[in-house]
Motif scaffolding. Structure first.
Motif, PDB file in Angstrom:
ATOM      1  N   GLN A   4       0.960  -1.299   0.068  1.00  0.00           N
ATOM      2  CA  GLN A   4       0.101   0.034   0.042  1.00  0.00           C
ATOM      3  C   GLN A   4       0.819   1.222   0.038  1.00  0.00           C
ATOM      4  OE1 GLN A   4      -2.552  -0.823   3.349  1.00  0.00           O
ATOM      5  NE2 GLN A   4      -4.232  -1.304   2.124  1.00  0.00           N
ATOM      6  N   LEU A   5       1.719   1.138   0.593  1.00  0.00           N
ATOM      7  CA  LEU A   5       2.789   2.433   0.735  1.00  0.00           C
ATOM      8  C   LEU A   5       3.406   2.581  -0.602  1.00  0.00           C
ATOM      9  CD1 LEU A   5       4.972   2.060   4.132  1.00  0.00           C
ATOM     10  CD2 LEU A   5       3.093   3.707   3.579  1.00  0.00           C
ATOM     11  N   LYS A   6       3.990   1.610  -1.291  1.00  0.00           N
ATOM     12  CA  LYS A   6       4.346   1.641  -2.739  1.00  0.00           C
ATOM     13  C   LYS A   6       3.574   2.205  -3.599  1.00  0.00           C
ATOM     14  CE  LYS A   6       8.439   0.127  -3.576  1.00  0.00           C
ATOM     15  NZ  LYS A   6       9.647   1.014  -3.192  1.00  0.00           N
ATOM     16  N   GLU A   7       2.252   1.772  -3.620  1.00  0.00           N
ATOM     17  CA  GLU A   7       1.213   2.160  -4.332  1.00  0.00           C
ATOM     18  C   GLU A   7       0.967   3.764  -4.197  1.00  0.00           C
ATOM     19  OE1 GLU A   7      -2.158  -0.320  -4.048  1.00  0.00           O
ATOM     20  OE2 GLU A   7      -1.147  -2.080  -4.941  1.00  0.00           O
ATOM     21  N   LYS A   8       0.812   4.230  -3.013  1.00  0.00           N
ATOM     22  CA  LYS A   8       0.741   5.409  -2.467  1.00  0.00           C
ATOM     23  C   LYS A   8       1.910   6.383  -3.111  1.00  0.00           C
ATOM     24  CE  LYS A   8      -0.633   8.310   1.220  1.00  0.00           C
ATOM     25  NZ  LYS A   8       0.525   9.320   2.223  1.00  0.00           N
ATOM     26  N   ASP A   9       3.129   5.589  -2.787  1.00  0.00           N
ATOM     27  CA  ASP A   9       4.417   6.591  -3.119  1.00  0.00           C
ATOM     28  C   ASP A   9       4.391   6.615  -4.947  1.00  0.00           C
ATOM     29  OD1 ASP A   9       5.294   6.758  -0.712  1.00  0.00           O
ATOM     30  OD2 ASP A   9       6.473   4.803  -0.862  1.00  0.00           O
ATOM     31  N   LEU A  10       3.788   5.710  -5.667  1.00  0.00           N
ATOM     32  CA  LEU A  10       3.829   5.749  -6.810  1.00  0.00           C
ATOM     33  C   LEU A  10       2.743   6.811  -7.349  1.00  0.00           C
ATOM     34  CD1 LEU A  10       4.438   2.140  -8.085  1.00  0.00           C
ATOM     35  CD2 LEU A  10       6.054   3.947  -8.165  1.00  0.00           C
ATOM     36  N   TYR A  11       1.471   6.793  -6.821  1.00  0.00           N
ATOM     37  CA  TYR A  11       0.563   7.601  -6.969  1.00  0.00           C
ATOM     38  C   TYR A  11       1.021   9.218  -6.781  1.00  0.00           C
ATOM     39  CZ  TYR A  11      -3.855  10.116  -6.775  1.00  0.00           C
ATOM     40  OH  TYR A  11      -4.777  11.306  -7.072  1.00  0.00           O
ATOM     41  N   GLU A  12       1.818   9.489  -5.446  1.00  0.00           N
ATOM     42  CA  GLU A  12       2.271  10.890  -5.460  1.00  0.00           C
ATOM     43  C   GLU A  12       3.278  11.143  -6.290  1.00  0.00           C
ATOM     44  OE1 GLU A  12       0.819  12.722  -3.223  1.00  0.00           O
ATOM     45  OE2 GLU A  12      -0.281  11.088  -2.676  1.00  0.00           O
ATOM     46  N   ILE A  13       4.006  10.258  -7.087  1.00  0.00           N
ATOM     47  CA  ILE A  13       4.901  10.860  -8.060  1.00  0.00           C
ATOM     48  C   ILE A  13       4.116  11.343  -9.147  1.00  0.00           C
ATOM     49  CG2 ILE A  13       6.884  10.123  -9.519  1.00  0.00           C
ATOM     50  CD1 ILE A  13       7.930   8.106  -7.310  1.00  0.00           C
ATOM     51  N   ILE A  14       3.320  10.342  -9.612  1.00  0.00           N
ATOM     52  CA  ILE A  14       2.636  10.370 -10.771  1.00  0.00           C
ATOM     53  C   ILE A  14       1.812  11.895 -10.749  1.00  0.00           C
ATOM     54  CG2 ILE A  14       0.548   9.659 -12.215  1.00  0.00           C
ATOM     55  CD1 ILE A  14       1.512   6.804 -11.377  1.00  0.00           C
ATOM     56  N   ASN A  15       1.212  11.818  -9.596  1.00  0.00           N
ATOM     57  CA  ASN A  15       0.237  13.150  -9.542  1.00  0.00           C
ATOM     58  C   ASN A  15       1.281  14.191  -9.386  1.00  0.00           C
ATOM     59  OD1 ASN A  15      -2.124  14.320  -8.815  1.00  0.00           O
ATOM     60  ND2 ASN A  15      -1.702  14.837  -6.802  1.00  0.00           N
ATOM     61  N   SER A  16       2.444  14.372  -8.808  1.00  0.00           N
ATOM     62  CA  SER A  16       3.120  15.502  -8.744  1.00  0.00           C
ATOM     63  C   SER A  16       3.650  15.951 -10.200  1.00  0.00           C
ATOM     64  CB  SER A  16       4.540  15.148  -7.912  1.00  0.00           C
ATOM     65  OG  SER A  16       5.375  14.407  -8.657  1.00  0.00           O
ATOM     66  N   VAL A  17       3.596  15.178 -11.156  1.00  0.00           N
ATOM     67  CA  VAL A  17       4.289  15.426 -12.463  1.00  0.00           C
ATOM     68  C   VAL A  17       3.043  16.056 -13.344  1.00  0.00           C
ATOM     69  CG1 VAL A  17       4.605  14.695 -14.651  1.00  0.00           C
ATOM     70  CG2 VAL A  17       5.744  13.721 -12.679  1.00  0.00           C
ATOM     71  N   VAL A  18       1.712  15.582 -12.879  1.00  0.00           N
ATOM     72  CA  VAL A  18       0.508  15.997 -13.327  1.00  0.00           C
ATOM     73  C   VAL A  18       0.346  17.244 -12.947  1.00  0.00           C
ATOM     74  CG1 VAL A  18      -1.939  15.674 -13.618  1.00  0.00           C
ATOM     75  CG2 VAL A  18      -0.491  13.712 -13.648  1.00  0.00           C
ATOM     76  N   GLN A  19       0.321  17.602 -11.710  1.00  0.00           N
ATOM     77  CA  GLN A  19       0.132  19.040 -11.302  1.00  0.00           C
ATOM     78  C   GLN A  19       1.052  19.969 -11.649  1.00  0.00           C
ATOM     79  OE1 GLN A  19      -2.272  19.561  -9.344  1.00  0.00           O
ATOM     80  NE2 GLN A  19      -3.149  17.598  -9.725  1.00  0.00           N
ATOM     81  N   ALA A  20       2.288  19.418 -11.677  1.00  0.00           N
ATOM     82  CA  ALA A  20       3.359  20.450 -12.176  1.00  0.00           C
ATOM     83  C   ALA A  20       3.094  20.917 -13.574  1.00  0.00           C
ATOM     84  CB  ALA A  20       4.952  19.648 -11.914  1.00  0.00           C
ATOM     85  N   VAL A  21       2.597  19.964 -14.403  1.00  0.00           N
ATOM     86  CA  VAL A  21       2.408  20.578 -15.776  1.00  0.00           C
ATOM     87  C   VAL A  21       1.110  21.246 -16.052  1.00  0.00           C
ATOM     88  CG1 VAL A  21       4.052  18.692 -16.868  1.00  0.00           C
ATOM     89  CG2 VAL A  21       1.583  18.407 -16.684  1.00  0.00           C
ATOM     90  N   GLY A  22       0.512  21.151 -15.012  1.00  0.00           N
ATOM     91  CA  GLY A  22      -0.663  21.982 -14.970  1.00  0.00           C
ATOM     92  C   GLY A  22      -1.741  21.189 -15.684  1.00  0.00           C
TER      93      GLY A  22
END
Length: 185
Positions: A4-22
């Motif tokens: 669950q931690l790994k899935e959450k960490d991966l989600y956070e990385i993906i989300n950080s990129v999505v957010q950063a590009v707007g």
């Protein structure tokens, strides 16, 4: 718990990129067996946490998981940038999908017109993949997520899988055509 931690960490990385590009993009964890994908009909990025880690580790010189996930996220967002073209390909994609459901692989490989449809699908996929990588590079150049060397390494590995399948089927197509053409004495 670790999973669950790994899935959450991966989600956070993906989300950080999505957010950063707007971009506003839904991110869905799935168990599809595909590391990451962009669903242009539903307009979301899907990821299979286990497969994502496995795919990264299949590289001869694996980068960090963060670099790999950021690069693949950029690639999927590159597809999102090309959503209109993906949508316009849907009628032909459905025709090819229907053909594949109506015929066995053996039938497809024995009939030139069916095999040519399979090659057309490969060609479309390669074109969409290349466009997505071009769009991903533009996003990366603007936002500086990963170094050019890592980006190109992951890109080449990803594209090679599509090109390898295309080349195999192209070889089968030429072999079939040679069997159909009467041999001149």
């Amino acid at each position: 718990m670790i999973k669950q931690l790994k899935e959450k960490d991966l989600y956070e990385i993906i989300n950080s990129v999505v957010q950063a590009v707007g971009m506003t993009m839904t991110i869905k964890q799935d168990h599809s067996g595909v590391n990451m994908s962009y669903n242009f009909i539903g307009d979301y990025v899907g990821f299979d946490a286990e497969r994502l880690i496995e795919a990264k580790n299949e590289l001869q010189y694996p980068p960090s998981l963060e670099v790999y996930v950021k690069t693949m996220t950029l690639h999927e967002l590159g597809h999102a940038v090309d959503r209109e073209a993906l949508q316009s390909s849907l009628p032909r994609t459905i025709e090819i999908f229907t053909m594949k459901k109506q015929h066995t692989l053996q039938e497809i490989y024995l009939h030139e017109h069916l095999l040519s449809m399979l090659l057309e699908e490969h060609d479309m996929n390669i074109q969409f993949e290349q466009t997505a990588w071009e769009n991903a590079w533009a996003l990366n150049r603007k936002h500086h997520f990963v170094c050019e060397e890592d980006f190109n390494y992951i890109k080449q590995h990803s594209l090679a899988t599509y090109k390898k399948i295309y080349e195999q089927d192209l070889q089968a197509y030429h072999h079939l055509l040679n069997q159909l053409v009467p041999q001149l004495a």
